[in-house]
Design an enzyme around this catalytic site. Structure first.
Site, PDB file in Angstrom:
ATOM      1  N   GLY A  29       0.765  -1.240   0.000  1.00  0.00           N
ATOM      2  CA  GLY A  29       0.000   0.000   0.000  1.00  0.00           C
ATOM      3  C   GLY A  29       0.794   1.287   0.000  1.00  0.00           C
ATOM      4  O   GLY A  29       2.022   1.312  -0.101  1.00  0.00           O
TER       5      GLY A  29
ATOM      6  N   CYS B 259      11.996  -1.345   1.721  1.00  0.00           N
ATOM      7  CA  CYS B 259      10.767  -1.169   0.934  1.00  0.00           C
ATOM      8  C   CYS B 259       9.796  -0.196   1.622  1.00  0.00           C
ATOM      9  O   CYS B 259      10.092   0.984   1.706  1.00  0.00           O
ATOM     10  CB  CYS B 259      10.125  -2.521   0.653  1.00  0.00           C
ATOM     11  SG  CYS B 259       8.999  -2.478  -0.754  1.00  0.00           S
TER      12      CYS B 259
ATOM     13  N   GLN C 177      10.222   3.912   2.820  1.00  0.00           N
ATOM     14  CA  GLN C 177       9.317   5.026   2.549  1.00  0.00           C
ATOM     15  C   GLN C 177       8.818   5.675   3.839  1.00  0.00           C
ATOM     16  O   GLN C 177       8.731   6.909   3.926  1.00  0.00           O
ATOM     17  CB  GLN C 177       8.133   4.522   1.714  1.00  0.00           C
ATOM     18  CG  GLN C 177       8.540   3.973   0.358  1.00  0.00           C
ATOM     19  CD  GLN C 177       7.457   3.114  -0.267  1.00  0.00           C
ATOM     20  OE1 GLN C 177       6.313   3.100   0.184  1.00  0.00           O
ATOM     21  NE2 GLN C 177       7.807   2.391  -1.321  1.00  0.00           N
TER      22      GLN C 177
ATOM     23  N   ASN D 146       9.516  -4.823  -5.398  1.00  0.00           N
ATOM     24  CA  ASN D 146       8.057  -4.893  -5.373  1.00  0.00           C
ATOM     25  C   ASN D 146       7.526  -3.654  -4.669  1.00  0.00           C
ATOM     26  O   ASN D 146       7.309  -3.661  -3.466  1.00  0.00           O
ATOM     27  CB  ASN D 146       7.586  -6.159  -4.649  1.00  0.00           C
ATOM     28  CG  ASN D 146       6.079  -6.186  -4.474  1.00  0.00           C
ATOM     29  OD1 ASN D 146       5.360  -5.453  -5.139  1.00  0.00           O
ATOM     30  ND2 ASN D 146       5.595  -7.007  -3.567  1.00  0.00           N
TER      31      ASN D 146
ATOM     32  N   TYR E  63       5.446   2.872  -4.926  1.00  0.00           N
ATOM     33  CA  TYR E  63       5.705   4.245  -4.481  1.00  0.00           C
ATOM     34  C   TYR E  63       7.204   4.470  -4.360  1.00  0.00           C
ATOM     35  O   TYR E  63       7.977   3.510  -4.218  1.00  0.00           O
ATOM     36  CB  TYR E  63       5.023   4.516  -3.136  1.00  0.00           C
ATOM     37  CG  TYR E  63       3.517   4.468  -3.227  1.00  0.00           C
ATOM     38  CD1 TYR E  63       2.770   5.634  -3.362  1.00  0.00           C
ATOM     39  CD2 TYR E  63       2.837   3.250  -3.200  1.00  0.00           C
ATOM     40  CE1 TYR E  63       1.388   5.591  -3.470  1.00  0.00           C
ATOM     41  CE2 TYR E  63       1.452   3.193  -3.313  1.00  0.00           C
ATOM     42  CZ  TYR E  63       0.731   4.364  -3.451  1.00  0.00           C
ATOM     43  OH  TYR E  63      -0.627   4.315  -3.572  1.00  0.00           O
TER      44      TYR E  63
ATOM     45  N   HIS F 141      14.727  -5.398  -2.355  1.00  0.00           N
ATOM     46  CA  HIS F 141      14.707  -6.521  -1.420  1.00  0.00           C
ATOM     47  C   HIS F 141      16.030  -7.289  -1.452  1.00  0.00           C
ATOM     48  O   HIS F 141      16.207  -8.193  -2.278  1.00  0.00           O
ATOM     49  CB  HIS F 141      13.556  -7.472  -1.765  1.00  0.00           C
ATOM     50  CG  HIS F 141      12.220  -6.964  -1.357  1.00  0.00           C
ATOM     51  ND1 HIS F 141      11.615  -7.324  -0.172  1.00  0.00           N
ATOM     52  CD2 HIS F 141      11.371  -6.085  -1.950  1.00  0.00           C
ATOM     53  CE1 HIS F 141      10.447  -6.711  -0.061  1.00  0.00           C
ATOM     54  NE2 HIS F 141      10.281  -5.949  -1.129  1.00  0.00           N
TER      55      HIS F 141
ATOM     56  N   GLU G  94      17.093  -9.544   0.495  1.00  0.00           N
ATOM     57  CA  GLU G  94      16.953 -10.933   0.949  1.00  0.00           C
ATOM     58  C   GLU G  94      16.495 -11.868  -0.161  1.00  0.00           C
ATOM     59  O   GLU G  94      16.606 -13.096  -0.031  1.00  0.00           O
ATOM     60  CB  GLU G  94      15.951 -10.995   2.106  1.00  0.00           C
ATOM     61  CG  GLU G  94      14.495 -11.106   1.709  1.00  0.00           C
ATOM     62  CD  GLU G  94      13.915  -9.886   1.006  1.00  0.00           C
ATOM     63  OE1 GLU G  94      12.896 -10.019   0.307  1.00  0.00           O
ATOM     64  OE2 GLU G  94      14.497  -8.784   1.145  1.00  0.00           O
TER      65      GLU G  94
END
Length: 354
Positions: free
Chosen positions: A219, A244, A248, A286, A289, A329, A331
């Site tokens: 979201g 991620c 933000q 992924n 924003y 990411h 990982e």
């Protein structure tokens, strides 16, 4: 069974559905050639219908070891060719069986190239998956459903839990964390206590933690103002590492701004440049924003990583405080292990500050 994917701009893409389950969500695309099970169980996809751009999906089956969460949060799955007879010694069931057992709506035999081109041209948009016989009234009702904004509340744990280890104690704020991130932190030597997303800063500062980790999640980061406030109150008190959505939220807590990308970054093949070394890493991403770079000016942050494809911010760190974050990411190991150095850097920071 014939079905269709319908976008809110009126575009219709025909295919075959594996069940009569309807799907409503934001339609996005992922460019990974593999990793479909990780996509299906990544909480960051909560509320979305995911289109896989690689044509053949399901050829190596599924196995529980690849799940990134206890369940799938995607609203639907769109693929070109669905492989029902996997070839892999680890496979426990086929992808069609996996989707049916979890109630995940799926449409296959779709021209996913056309879907992707439409999204790249018009931007991500709402869409639905329905059987061919779905009438105009039902389609109108499905599109009329309110957009989902409390997706973090859906994926975050309800209670605190621990992953003990012999190492620095780290408080993990779980906005929808992937299992591989927890495993990577544990492998680096962190003693983890995982908290729900709505945890207050006082609940963390009142305990003896060496650092704080801010997880990925789904979201718009602006939809969780309480989490932004918590991060703001933690800044300068503990070393912080964010990934991620955590990246933000850190930017928003610092007073910067974020904005929605036209069609986001989703896949396992995104090049990112480390500005300190000049090295380019292949990364898994992924997110829909990004941090607005212009709003970082004068806020004591420096950009550390940048997306090669579009120049957006992929990493930042504070000039004085032990705070850093990345948008991608590390990982997920598309390199395969090129980016795990970030977890080691976090461990070094914890020991230094401790």
């Amino acid at each position: 069974m014939i079905g269709k994917l319908i976008l809110e701009d009126g575009s219709v893409f025909a295919g075959e559905v594996i069940s009569r389950e309807r799907a409503v969500g934001e339609v996005v695309f992922n460019t990974g050639m593999t990793g479909y099970q990780e996509v299906l169980t990544d909480p960051s996809y909560c509320g979305q219908i995911v289109t896989m751009t690689y044509p053949l999906i399901g050829n190596y089956g599924t196995a529980a070891v690849y799940d990134q969460a206890i369940k799938s949060y995607v609203r639907g799955f769109v693929i070109s060719e669905l492989a029902g007879d996997p070839s892999n010694w680890q496979a426990e069931c086929s992808l069609p069986q996996y989707l049916l057992s979890r109630g995940i709506p799926c449409i296959h035999g779709v021209d996913t190239r056309a879907v992707t081109r439409r999204i790249r041209s018009a931007g991500t948009m709402k869409g639905i998956i329905v059987p061919a016989e779905a009438g105009a009234e039902e389609i109108k009702e499905l599109f009329g459903r309110l957009p989902e904004i409390e997706v973090v509340a859906e994926v975050t744990p309800k209670e605190v839990y621990r992953m003990p280890a012999e190492g620095p104690r780290v408080a993990v704020l779980d906005y929808g964390i992937k299992r591989n991130i927890l495993n990577s932190l544990a492998k680096a030597g962190c003693d983890l206590t995982v908290f729900p997303a709505d945890t207050l800063a006082a609940d963390i500062l009142g305990r003896d933690f060496a650092g704080v980790f801010l997880s990925n999640g789904p979201g718009d980061p602006k939809d969780v103002p309480k989490s932004i406030q918590t991060v703001k109150e933690l800044m300068g008190k503990k070393p912080i590492f964010g990934i991620c959505l955590g990246h933000q939220l850190l930017a928003l807590a610092a007073g910067a701004d974020t904005y929605k990308l036209k069609f986001g970054h989703r896949g396992a093949n995104h090049p990112v440049k480390d500005l300190a070394t000049g090295r380019v890493y292949i990364t898994s991403q992924n997110h829909g924003y990004a941090v607005d770079e212009a709003t970082l000016d004068g806020r004591d942050y420096v950009v550390t990583h940048r997306a090669v494809n579009d120049g957006t911010i992929e990493g930042m760190k504070h000039r004085q405080l032990p705070i850093f974050s990345v948008q991608y990411h590390p990982e997920a190991a598309p390199g395969p292990d090129d980016n795990t150095y970030l977890f080691d850097e976090y461990m070094t920071l914890l020991r230094k500050e401790g």
